[in-house]
Write a protein that holds these residues in place. Structure first.
Motif, PDB file in Angstrom:
ATOM      1  N   PRO A 180      39.143   4.612  39.273  1.00 50.98           N
ATOM      2  CA  PRO A 180      39.389   5.610  38.217  1.00 50.98           C
ATOM      3  C   PRO A 180      39.215   7.046  38.714  1.00 50.98           C
ATOM      4  N   CYS A 181      39.944   7.956  38.069  1.00 49.62           N
ATOM      5  CA  CYS A 181      39.859   9.384  38.392  1.00 49.62           C
ATOM      6  C   CYS A 181      38.415   9.862  38.201  1.00 49.62           C
ATOM      7  N   PRO A 182      37.848  10.537  39.210  1.00 54.29           N
ATOM      8  CA  PRO A 182      36.445  10.980  39.081  1.00 54.29           C
ATOM      9  C   PRO A 182      36.265  12.022  37.967  1.00 54.29           C
ATOM     10  N   GLU A 183      37.348  12.686  37.566  1.00 54.77           N
ATOM     11  CA  GLU A 183      37.223  13.731  36.526  1.00 54.77           C
ATOM     12  C   GLU A 183      37.213  13.123  35.117  1.00 54.77           C
ATOM     13  N   CYS A 184      38.113  12.171  34.855  1.00 51.77           N
ATOM     14  CA  CYS A 184      38.296  11.720  33.473  1.00 51.77           C
ATOM     15  C   CYS A 184      38.051  10.212  33.288  1.00 51.77           C
ATOM     16  N   GLY A 185      37.991   9.457  34.372  1.00 53.79           N
ATOM     17  CA  GLY A 185      37.692   8.031  34.249  1.00 53.79           C
ATOM     18  C   GLY A 185      38.894   7.157  33.933  1.00 53.79           C
ATOM     19  N   VAL A 209      46.663   8.651  41.805  1.00 51.78           N
ATOM     20  CA  VAL A 209      47.230   9.745  41.011  1.00 51.78           C
ATOM     21  C   VAL A 209      46.764   9.611  39.562  1.00 51.78           C
ATOM     22  N   CYS A 210      46.158  10.682  39.044  1.00 48.16           N
ATOM     23  CA  CYS A 210      45.718  10.706  37.634  1.00 48.16           C
ATOM     24  C   CYS A 210      46.814  11.333  36.775  1.00 48.16           C
ATOM     25  N   LEU A 211      46.943  10.893  35.534  1.00 48.61           N
ATOM     26  CA  LEU A 211      48.013  11.454  34.701  1.00 48.61           C
ATOM     27  C   LEU A 211      47.707  12.879  34.270  1.00 48.61           C
ATOM     28  N   ASP A 212      46.430  13.267  34.271  1.00 48.31           N
ATOM     29  CA  ASP A 212      46.085  14.649  33.914  1.00 48.31           C
ATOM     30  C   ASP A 212      45.719  15.496  35.128  1.00 48.31           C
ATOM     31  N   HIS A 213      45.072  14.869  36.120  1.00 47.03           N
ATOM     32  CA  HIS A 213      44.475  15.655  37.200  1.00 47.03           C
ATOM     33  C   HIS A 213      45.200  15.511  38.528  1.00 47.03           C
ATOM     34  N   GLY A 214      46.329  14.847  38.540  1.00 49.43           N
ATOM     35  CA  GLY A 214      47.121  14.748  39.774  1.00 49.43           C
ATOM     36  C   GLY A 214      46.470  13.866  40.829  1.00 49.43           C
TER      37      GLY A 214
HETATM   38 ZN    ZN Z   1      41.793  12.454  35.626  1.00 48.84          ZN
END
Ligand code: ZN
Length: 482
Positions: A180-185, A209-214
């Motif tokens: 998971p993205c470390p910023e948003c999970g 690749v995160c959908l919000d944070h790239g």
């Molecule tokens: Zn994210």
């Protein structure tokens, strides 16, 4: 029910035909490994109220722990794995149409997960532990995946990815590791764009690749609990069973719902591809599937997707949501312990499936005095000692201090059993000693056994308990008839 009619009838099966008693399924491993402890491992998705199938697996784990402890004279416990990586929410990236998901842990946090466990499982387990004299631990998947053993085992599987990938993903050979993205999970559900870009003895590096944070990079190193590893079901089981198999002093028995029997072949293929030694291969026990009248597994997610019009008429509300049971937790547990006890009594009954209608029928014919029997620790005992207790001449009972004795305190009830006979006693005193020598130096010999000398008593008790059991420590329990 007429008295001469059997409670339930089950045909023979390949497995049942090979076993005199259900517990014999563990004997080959117990004989080969001589474990110091047996741990019954049961994993459950933490995503709402449990249904009957879930509680059946859990009850079977506690009851088998009780039976195995008596049968093999080995300490037994239950390990409950709370799978808090179940998907909480799924969303689509509007541009690329990649699906993203968030686990229960990422959505609710550690405290939220703790509350879910408390709401749906804590009282149930406490009651089961008391009813079966079996100690248990709870660990979340989140804590398990952060442990060095799990991470080291995961990294080892990456070294052999070519050998296992077709076992883990037979249709396309692509193993999905969600990091998971470390910023948003949030993590890509099928991990299409998650890539293993580097692997060496220090660890592994993934890009995703995160959908919000790239784009982001995640380094997995066995000495560090982060980043989060959300493995798909088969892969998670492979890593878990490999990690649990390492310590051969503890025999881990995986308790699984019967539908798992079809899938474990793939896990076994992957375990083989990793060169897992025979002594470290997982031991598994599959429990009855709960079936709708069509023969399909009763599935809450299917009902959620297709609406409750699919709900078979035979399903009682508590079977889908066990919190709807009319009665206390102890009352529910007593009924389940009775039911699963009947299933365990014959391997033909345990290693099969049951329709909801048949389970409903069995529950309706349970003895109506289950509630009336006081909760008590149960202990088997030889006839000559049983008679001394029943006549009030033996007022001190000696046991080794294994995990099942932890909760015995002054005022606890102990039900001694010898074949069909039983006698109920109350604990008046608890004394703990390092070994039998020390115990006999302090206890009144005549209250342990009025008919034998100190030397005879020491010899007798050491015939029952081998040195490795005595090493657990010794309990002297003062008892009085109730
Ligand atoms: Zn994210």
């Amino acid at each position: 029910m007429p008295e001469n009619q059997a409670l339930l009838l089950s045909p023979n099966s390949v497995l049942a035909n090979a076993l005199l008693r259900t517990i014999d399924i563990l004997r080959p491993r117990v004989q080969a490994a001589r474990p110091q402890r047996i741990e019954f491992v049961v994993g459950t998705q933490i995503n709402g109220a449990p249904h009957l199938g879930t509680n059946l697996v859990q009850t079977a784990a506690f009851l088998l722990a009780k039976v195995a402890r008596r049968e093999f004279s080995i300490d037994t416990t239950v390990y409950f794995g709370a799978l808090d990586n179940a998907p909480f929410e799924v969303t689509l990236d509007p541009d690329t149409h990649h699906a993203y998901q968030q686990t229960y842990f990422h959505a609710l946090g550690k405290e939220g997960i703790g509350e879910l466990i408390d709401t749906y499982y804590r009282d149930f387990f406490e009651s089961l532990a008391e009813a079966t004299g079996t100690d248990y631990v709870i660990e979340t998947y989140t804590d398990q995946q952060a442990s060095p053993g799990f991470r080291a085992e995961f990294l080892r599987t990456l070294e052999h990815l070519d050998g296992i990938r077709w076992w883990i993903a037979p249709s396309h050979g692509v193993v999905h590791v969600r990091v998971p993205c470390p910023e948003c999970g949030w993590a890509e559900k099928r991990a299409d764009r998650t890539k293993l870009v580097h692997l060496d003895e220090d660890g592994a590096v993934f890009t995703a690749v995160c959908l919000d944070h790239g784009g982001y990079e995640a380094q997995v190193d066995p000495e560090d609990g982060g980043p989060y590893l959300d493995l798909a079901t088969l892969y998670r089981n492979l890593v878990k069973e490999r990690a649990l198999g390492r310590d051969t002093s503890v025999l881990r028995v995986m308790m699984k719902g019967g539908d798992w029997a079809f899938g474990c072949q793939l896990v076994d293929g992957a375990l083989g591809a990793l060169g897992t030694p025979a002594a470290q291969m997982p031991m598994r026990i599959f429990t009855p599937q709960v079936l709708a009248p069509t023969g399909a597994k009763l599935s809450k997610s299917l009902l959620r997707e297709h609406g409750s019009s699919l709900l078979p008429a035979d399903v009682e509300p508590w079977m889908l949501d066990t919190t709807a049971w009319q009665g206390s937790t102890d009352n529910y547990v007593d009924a389940l312990v009775w039911l699963v006890g009947e299933l365990l009594a014959d391997p033909k009954h345990l290693f099969r499936s049951f329709t909801v209608k048949e389970l409903g029928r069995l529950m309706s014919v349970r003895p109506d005095d289950l509630d009336a029997r006081p909760r008590a620790h149960e202990m088997g005992i030889y006839k000559r000692y049983f008679d001394l207790i029943a006549s009030g001449r033996k007022t001190t009972e000696i046991r080794v201090n294994d995990s099942s004795r932890k909760k015995i305190k002054v005022g606890s009830l102990i039900r001694f059993r010898c074949r069909e006979e039983e006698v109920l006693t109350r604990v008046t005193r608890v004394a703990r000693y390092a070994d039998f020598e020390e115990m006999f130096a302090h206890e009144d010999l005549g209250s342990v056994n009025p008919l034998a000398s100190r030397e005879q008593q020491l010899a007798n008790v050491r015939q029952i308990y081998p040195p490795e059991r005595e090493a657990l420590g010794v309990l002297a329990l003062g008892i009085e008839l109730v």
